[in-house]
Scaffold this motif. Sequence first.
Motif, PDB file in Angstrom:
ATOM      1  N   THR A  20       0.863  -1.181  -0.011  1.00  9.25           N
ATOM      2  CA  THR A  20       0.151  -0.185  -0.506  1.00  9.25           C
ATOM      3  C   THR A  20       0.583   1.211  -0.182  1.00  9.25           C
ATOM      4  O   THR A  20       2.196   1.618   0.647  1.00  9.25           O
ATOM      5  N   PRO A  21       0.629   2.529  -0.335  1.00 16.47           N
ATOM      6  CA  PRO A  21       0.946   3.273  -0.402  1.00 16.47           C
ATOM      7  C   PRO A  21       1.860   3.687   0.894  1.00 16.47           C
ATOM      8  O   PRO A  21       2.604   4.870   0.804  1.00 16.47           O
ATOM      9  N   SER A  22       1.107   3.776   1.943  1.00 17.78           N
ATOM     10  CA  SER A  22       2.149   4.545   3.001  1.00 17.78           C
ATOM     11  C   SER A  22       3.296   3.380   3.609  1.00 17.78           C
ATOM     12  O   SER A  22       3.865   3.661   4.498  1.00 17.78           O
ATOM     13  N   MET A  23       3.614   2.227   2.583  1.00 17.40           N
ATOM     14  CA  MET A  23       4.583   1.336   2.801  1.00 17.40           C
ATOM     15  C   MET A  23       5.696   2.257   2.740  1.00 17.40           C
ATOM     16  O   MET A  23       7.065   1.988   2.806  1.00 17.40           O
TER      17      MET A  23
ATOM     18  N   PRO B  24       4.618   2.195  -7.080  1.00 11.50           N
ATOM     19  CA  PRO B  24       4.069   3.934  -8.252  1.00 11.50           C
ATOM     20  C   PRO B  24       2.362   3.712  -8.447  1.00 11.50           C
ATOM     21  O   PRO B  24       2.496   1.987  -7.914  1.00 11.50           O
ATOM     22  N   VAL B  25       1.704   4.409  -8.087  1.00 12.78           N
ATOM     23  CA  VAL B  25       0.392   4.842  -8.351  1.00 12.78           C
ATOM     24  C   VAL B  25      -0.330   4.777  -9.618  1.00 12.78           C
ATOM     25  O   VAL B  25      -0.823   4.184 -10.431  1.00 12.78           O
TER      26      VAL B  25
ATOM     27  N   ARG C 222      -3.706   1.032 -10.856  1.00 13.48           N
ATOM     28  CA  ARG C 222      -4.045   1.508  -9.093  1.00 13.48           C
ATOM     29  C   ARG C 222      -4.931   2.694  -9.779  1.00 13.48           C
ATOM     30  O   ARG C 222      -4.522   3.080 -10.708  1.00 13.48           O
ATOM     31  N   ASP C 223      -5.812   3.519  -8.524  1.00 14.40           N
ATOM     32  CA  ASP C 223      -6.867   3.926  -8.977  1.00 14.40           C
ATOM     33  C   ASP C 223      -5.533   5.295  -8.119  1.00 14.40           C
ATOM     34  O   ASP C 223      -4.892   4.828  -7.246  1.00 14.40           O
TER      35      ASP C 223
ATOM     36  N   GLY D 235      -4.461   4.657  -4.256  1.00  6.89           N
ATOM     37  CA  GLY D 235      -3.789   4.190  -4.676  1.00  6.89           C
ATOM     38  C   GLY D 235      -3.826   3.024  -4.874  1.00  6.89           C
ATOM     39  O   GLY D 235      -3.185   1.697  -4.443  1.00  6.89           O
ATOM     40  N   ARG D 236      -5.019   2.326  -4.290  1.00  7.62           N
ATOM     41  CA  ARG D 236      -5.710   1.504  -3.879  1.00  7.62           C
ATOM     42  C   ARG D 236      -5.682   0.376  -5.513  1.00  7.62           C
ATOM     43  O   ARG D 236      -5.987   0.976  -6.921  1.00  7.62           O
ATOM     44  N   PRO D 237      -5.917  -1.130  -4.917  1.00  4.22           N
ATOM     45  CA  PRO D 237      -5.334  -1.892  -6.350  1.00  4.22           C
ATOM     46  C   PRO D 237      -6.897  -1.331  -7.397  1.00  4.22           C
ATOM     47  O   PRO D 237      -8.170  -1.636  -6.997  1.00  4.22           O
TER      48      PRO D 237
END
Length: 308
Positions: free
Chosen positions: A16-19, A24-25, A50-51, A55-57
């Motif tokens: 996830t983007p927080s990691m 890339p998103v 991803r959105d 950033g969601r799949p």
Amino acid sequence: MSKIIITCAVTGSIHTPSMSPHLPVTADEITAQSVDAAEAGAAILHLHARDPKSGRPSAAPEHFFAFLPRIKQARDAVLNLTTGGSATMTLDERLAAPKQAAPEMCSLNMGTMNFALYPAAERITNWKHDWEKSFLESSDDLVFKNTPRDIARILTELGAERGARFEFECYDVGHLYMLHHFAERGLVEPPFFIQFVFGVLGGIGPDPENLTHMKTIADKLFGDGYAFSVLAAGRHQIPLASMAAAMGGHVRVGLEDSLMIARGELATSNAQQVAKIRRIVEDMGRVPATPAEARTMLRLKGADRTAI
């Protein structure tokens, strides 16, 4: 075999983007990192979408087509589209973009399994998006559905009807037997490109002896009619990929599988991981395959016969 196929899995649906700020998103980010990974030596690019806002799949074809034509125009790499998407997606959702794109290659998960991501949530304190924490924590009750009926549908709709060949993702020994079952049914034919997957909680563990065992069983089931590649999650990525290269196999790296480049150090790009594994395999005397060579080795239909 001296030629080695390097695959790069650019973003995936697990992290996830927080990691990592380097995951890339957006379409621009996925395009740029894919192009750079191909330039660094990846013959195959394994792609999820991803959105771009959250950033969601995503399984939306418009999110895939925001980057697919741009990558194809920039580099000759094989574009390998996921049919796994995310374990939270329906099969219809997972197949929407690949069916529209009719790619040379798709991934194909060879069995239903637990797909547990929840331990990762314990390591994050600052969340960038509201969806991330629940997405990870709820995976303690998540089943990644890939039944024989699902597999047969993918083989028919993307293989027989659209000419794609497959990266058969095998997360455990039983998945090799499932592939053999479909070979006996005549729904797939060699050469098989089998991706041994290690280190996902719910699949086979990232132990060196498990890699040896998976290859032993694959040799028994498929003889000389297959090639194997290895991906390993997290800190096991480079060690097991290196072992695979030494055994004559192929390798997969990328931020889908690991966010790190060294212990305690985030990778700044997919290309950085590709460059690292390329140095390792070249020191072993292996020669990275070009996209054209990978197409010949895997008997792909060619980029000109896709809808990208």
